[in-house]
Design a protein around this motif. Structure first.
Motif, PDB file in Angstrom:
ATOM      1  N   ASN A   4      28.529  47.953  31.643  1.00  0.00           N
ATOM      2  CA  ASN A   4      29.354  49.070  32.088  1.00  0.00           C
ATOM      3  C   ASN A   4      30.598  48.499  32.770  1.00  0.00           C
ATOM      4  O   ASN A   4      30.526  47.996  33.897  1.00  0.00           O
ATOM      5  CB  ASN A   4      28.555  49.950  33.046  1.00  0.00           C
ATOM      6  N   ASP A   5      31.725  48.563  32.077  1.00  0.00           N
ATOM      7  CA  ASP A   5      32.974  48.005  32.601  1.00  0.00           C
ATOM      8  C   ASP A   5      33.508  48.846  33.753  1.00  0.00           C
ATOM      9  O   ASP A   5      33.642  50.057  33.630  1.00  0.00           O
ATOM     10  CB  ASP A   5      34.028  47.928  31.501  1.00  0.00           C
ATOM     11  N   THR A   6      33.813  48.172  34.858  1.00  0.00           N
ATOM     12  CA  THR A   6      34.434  48.820  36.008  1.00  0.00           C
ATOM     13  C   THR A   6      35.948  48.779  35.865  1.00  0.00           C
ATOM     14  O   THR A   6      36.630  49.762  36.121  1.00  0.00           O
ATOM     15  CB  THR A   6      34.023  48.104  37.314  1.00  0.00           C
ATOM     16  N   ILE A   7      36.447  47.621  35.457  1.00  0.00           N
ATOM     17  CA  ILE A   7      37.890  47.427  35.251  1.00  0.00           C
ATOM     18  C   ILE A   7      38.101  46.753  33.900  1.00  0.00           C
ATOM     19  O   ILE A   7      37.413  45.792  33.563  1.00  0.00           O
ATOM     20  CB  ILE A   7      38.506  46.549  36.358  1.00  0.00           C
ATOM     21  N   TYR A  26      29.382  40.997  36.237  1.00  0.00           N
ATOM     22  CA  TYR A  26      29.895  40.120  35.182  1.00  0.00           C
ATOM     23  C   TYR A  26      31.401  40.224  35.026  1.00  0.00           C
ATOM     24  O   TYR A  26      32.048  41.177  35.448  1.00  0.00           O
ATOM     25  CB  TYR A  26      29.228  40.437  33.840  1.00  0.00           C
ATOM     26  N   VAL A  27      31.929  39.200  34.364  1.00  0.00           N
ATOM     27  CA  VAL A  27      33.280  39.176  33.816  1.00  0.00           C
ATOM     28  C   VAL A  27      33.093  38.877  32.333  1.00  0.00           C
ATOM     29  O   VAL A  27      32.283  38.023  31.965  1.00  0.00           O
ATOM     30  CB  VAL A  27      34.147  38.088  34.476  1.00  0.00           C
ATOM     31  N   ASP A  47      29.745  39.222  45.718  1.00  0.00           N
ATOM     32  CA  ASP A  47      30.947  38.879  46.495  1.00  0.00           C
ATOM     33  C   ASP A  47      32.140  38.625  45.573  1.00  0.00           C
ATOM     34  O   ASP A  47      33.253  39.086  45.842  1.00  0.00           O
ATOM     35  CB  ASP A  47      30.695  37.660  47.376  1.00  0.00           C
ATOM     36  N   SER A  48      31.900  37.883  44.479  1.00  0.00           N
ATOM     37  CA  SER A  48      32.983  37.631  43.525  1.00  0.00           C
ATOM     38  C   SER A  48      33.431  38.936  42.873  1.00  0.00           C
ATOM     39  O   SER A  48      34.632  39.165  42.689  1.00  0.00           O
ATOM     40  CB  SER A  48      32.534  36.643  42.455  1.00  0.00           C
ATOM     41  N   TYR A  49      32.470  39.780  42.534  1.00  0.00           N
ATOM     42  CA  TYR A  49      32.782  41.085  41.943  1.00  0.00           C
ATOM     43  C   TYR A  49      33.727  41.869  42.862  1.00  0.00           C
ATOM     44  O   TYR A  49      34.771  42.356  42.420  1.00  0.00           O
ATOM     45  CB  TYR A  49      31.481  41.851  41.708  1.00  0.00           C
ATOM     46  N   ALA A  58      42.810  36.313  41.757  1.00  0.00           N
ATOM     47  CA  ALA A  58      41.561  35.542  41.861  1.00  0.00           C
ATOM     48  C   ALA A  58      40.732  35.725  40.600  1.00  0.00           C
ATOM     49  O   ALA A  58      40.131  34.774  40.089  1.00  0.00           O
ATOM     50  CB  ALA A  58      40.775  35.961  43.099  1.00  0.00           C
ATOM     51  N   ALA A  59      40.693  36.940  40.078  1.00  0.00           N
ATOM     52  CA  ALA A  59      39.955  37.209  38.845  1.00  0.00           C
ATOM     53  C   ALA A  59      40.548  36.414  37.698  1.00  0.00           C
ATOM     54  O   ALA A  59      39.811  35.809  36.904  1.00  0.00           O
ATOM     55  CB  ALA A  59      39.973  38.704  38.529  1.00  0.00           C
ATOM     56  N   LEU A  60      41.858  36.378  37.598  1.00  0.00           N
ATOM     57  CA  LEU A  60      42.514  35.671  36.502  1.00  0.00           C
ATOM     58  C   LEU A  60      42.252  34.163  36.567  1.00  0.00           C
ATOM     59  O   LEU A  60      42.064  33.522  35.536  1.00  0.00           O
ATOM     60  CB  LEU A  60      44.009  35.957  36.488  1.00  0.00           C
ATOM     61  N   ILE A  61      42.203  33.605  37.757  1.00  0.00           N
ATOM     62  CA  ILE A  61      41.874  32.177  37.898  1.00  0.00           C
ATOM     63  C   ILE A  61      40.476  31.914  37.330  1.00  0.00           C
ATOM     64  O   ILE A  61      40.270  30.959  36.581  1.00  0.00           O
ATOM     65  CB  ILE A  61      41.969  31.735  39.376  1.00  0.00           C
ATOM     66  N   PHE A  62      39.521  32.779  37.654  1.00  0.00           N
ATOM     67  CA  PHE A  62      38.168  32.636  37.130  1.00  0.00           C
ATOM     68  C   PHE A  62      38.157  32.804  35.610  1.00  0.00           C
ATOM     69  O   PHE A  62      37.513  32.037  34.894  1.00  0.00           O
ATOM     70  CB  PHE A  62      37.227  33.640  37.794  1.00  0.00           C
TER      71      PHE A  62
END
Length: 87
Positions: A4-7, A26-27, A47-49, A58-62
């Motif tokens: 289920n995608d949040t973003i 997840y990503v 926490d990462s979520y 930060a998301a893009l770096i991951f």
């Protein structure tokens, strides 16, 4: 599993979400091999979520680390012999 995608970040081509059955965060990134296009799912901590929802940098770096296969230990599904390339 039910992802289920949040973003959904269409510009940078990744999603952040919660898998409904297990509650895992997840990503996901799109990949392609010679036969099909599919998504690879990487498990992240809560926490990462929360961080990634608030901080797209930060998301893009991951995500870039995932594309470079530097986060493979976090893959929810191990890829087959014909692993795709991030698109």
């Amino acid at each position: 599993m039910k992802f289920n995608d949040t973003i959904v970040n269409t510009d940078e081509r990744f999603t952040i979400g919660i898998e409904e059955v297990t509650g895992k965060f997840y990503v996901s990134i799109p990949v392609s091999n010679r036969l099909i296009d599919y998504d690879e799912y990487y498990e992240i901590s809560e926490d990462s979520y929360e961080l990634f929802l608030k901080n797209s940098s930060a998301a893009l770096i991951f995500v870039e680390r995932c594309r470079a296969r530097e986060e493979d230990e976090l893959l929810i599904f191990q890829p087959g012999a014909d692993r795709g390339i991030a698109t």
